[in-house]
Design a protein around this motif. Structure first.
Motif, PDB file in Angstrom:
ATOM      1  N   THR A 131       0.829  -1.197   0.000  1.00  0.00           N
ATOM      2  CA  THR A 131       0.000   0.000   0.000  1.00  0.00           C
ATOM      3  C   THR A 131       0.867   1.253   0.000  1.00  0.00           C
ATOM      4  O   THR A 131       0.639   2.178  -0.789  1.00  0.00           O
ATOM      5  CB  THR A 131      -0.940   0.005   1.223  1.00  0.00           C
ATOM      6  N   LEU A 132       1.850   1.288   0.888  1.00  0.00           N
ATOM      7  CA  LEU A 132       2.744   2.456   0.964  1.00  0.00           C
ATOM      8  C   LEU A 132       3.511   2.657  -0.342  1.00  0.00           C
ATOM      9  O   LEU A 132       3.673   3.787  -0.812  1.00  0.00           O
ATOM     10  CB  LEU A 132       3.713   2.298   2.133  1.00  0.00           C
ATOM     11  N   SER A 133       3.975   1.574  -0.941  1.00  0.00           N
ATOM     12  CA  SER A 133       4.709   1.672  -2.213  1.00  0.00           C
ATOM     13  C   SER A 133       3.819   2.208  -3.328  1.00  0.00           C
ATOM     14  O   SER A 133       4.243   3.057  -4.118  1.00  0.00           O
ATOM     15  CB  SER A 133       5.277   0.314  -2.609  1.00  0.00           C
ATOM     16  N   ALA A 134       2.590   1.715  -3.405  1.00  0.00           N
ATOM     17  CA  ALA A 134       1.665   2.193  -4.432  1.00  0.00           C
ATOM     18  C   ALA A 134       1.317   3.654  -4.226  1.00  0.00           C
ATOM     19  O   ALA A 134       1.238   4.439  -5.184  1.00  0.00           O
ATOM     20  CB  ALA A 134       0.400   1.330  -4.443  1.00  0.00           C
ATOM     21  N   PHE A 135       1.100   4.044  -2.989  1.00  0.00           N
ATOM     22  CA  PHE A 135       0.771   5.435  -2.677  1.00  0.00           C
ATOM     23  C   PHE A 135       1.954   6.351  -3.017  1.00  0.00           C
ATOM     24  O   PHE A 135       1.778   7.400  -3.625  1.00  0.00           O
ATOM     25  CB  PHE A 135       0.377   5.561  -1.215  1.00  0.00           C
ATOM     26  N   ALA A 136       3.148   5.930  -2.641  1.00  0.00           N
ATOM     27  CA  ALA A 136       4.339   6.717  -2.955  1.00  0.00           C
ATOM     28  C   ALA A 136       4.537   6.840  -4.462  1.00  0.00           C
ATOM     29  O   ALA A 136       4.933   7.896  -4.959  1.00  0.00           O
ATOM     30  CB  ALA A 136       5.570   6.088  -2.304  1.00  0.00           C
ATOM     31  N   ALA A 137       4.242   5.776  -5.209  1.00  0.00           N
ATOM     32  CA  ALA A 137       4.388   5.815  -6.656  1.00  0.00           C
ATOM     33  C   ALA A 137       3.425   6.839  -7.258  1.00  0.00           C
ATOM     34  O   ALA A 137       3.794   7.545  -8.207  1.00  0.00           O
ATOM     35  CB  ALA A 137       4.127   4.432  -7.254  1.00  0.00           C
ATOM     36  N   GLU A 138       2.224   6.925  -6.716  1.00  0.00           N
ATOM     37  CA  GLU A 138       1.280   7.942  -7.208  1.00  0.00           C
ATOM     38  C   GLU A 138       1.778   9.344  -6.926  1.00  0.00           C
ATOM     39  O   GLU A 138       1.528  10.264  -7.695  1.00  0.00           O
ATOM     40  CB  GLU A 138      -0.091   7.765  -6.546  1.00  0.00           C
ATOM     41  N   LEU A 139       2.465   9.511  -5.824  1.00  0.00           N
ATOM     42  CA  LEU A 139       3.010  10.829  -5.457  1.00  0.00           C
ATOM     43  C   LEU A 139       4.358  11.074  -6.093  1.00  0.00           C
ATOM     44  O   LEU A 139       4.903  12.174  -5.967  1.00  0.00           O
ATOM     45  CB  LEU A 139       3.141  10.940  -3.941  1.00  0.00           C
ATOM     46  N   ALA A 140       4.908  10.038  -6.744  1.00  0.00           N
ATOM     47  CA  ALA A 140       6.247  10.100  -7.354  1.00  0.00           C
ATOM     48  C   ALA A 140       7.293  10.402  -6.295  1.00  0.00           C
ATOM     49  O   ALA A 140       8.199  11.193  -6.506  1.00  0.00           O
ATOM     50  CB  ALA A 140       6.297  11.110  -8.493  1.00  0.00           C
ATOM     51  N   VAL A 141       7.178   9.743  -5.132  1.00  0.00           N
ATOM     52  CA  VAL A 141       8.124   9.898  -4.048  1.00  0.00           C
ATOM     53  C   VAL A 141       8.882   8.594  -3.883  1.00  0.00           C
ATOM     54  O   VAL A 141       8.262   7.561  -3.614  1.00  0.00           O
ATOM     55  CB  VAL A 141       7.387  10.240  -2.720  1.00  0.00           C
TER      56      VAL A 141
END
Length: 66
Positions: free
Chosen positions: A54-64
């Protein structure tokens, strides 16, 4: 808002979380994971795996990068 997007991504990964913003965001956004008291070690490992995804997918959306 970001907490609700994070919540949706978590659901997509099979993880139910509770999120909320306190005082209009003055103290930030809160995310709670509340497993049952009877959770096993294997279930904790599965919960953490789903949280990591979940954290990885969320970070990918934020490009972080993590």
């Amino acid at each position: 808002m970001a907490p609700y997007r994070f919540q949706q991504i978590a659901l997509d990964h099979g993880l139910a979380i509770y999120c909320r913003r306190t005082a209009g965001g003055r103290w930030g956004d809160w995310v709670m994971i509340s497993p049952p008291l009877t959770i096993t070690e294997d279930e904790v490992a599965e919960l953490l795996l789903r949280l990591e995804r979940t954290l990885s997918a969320f970070a990918a959306e934020l490009a972080v990068p993590l």
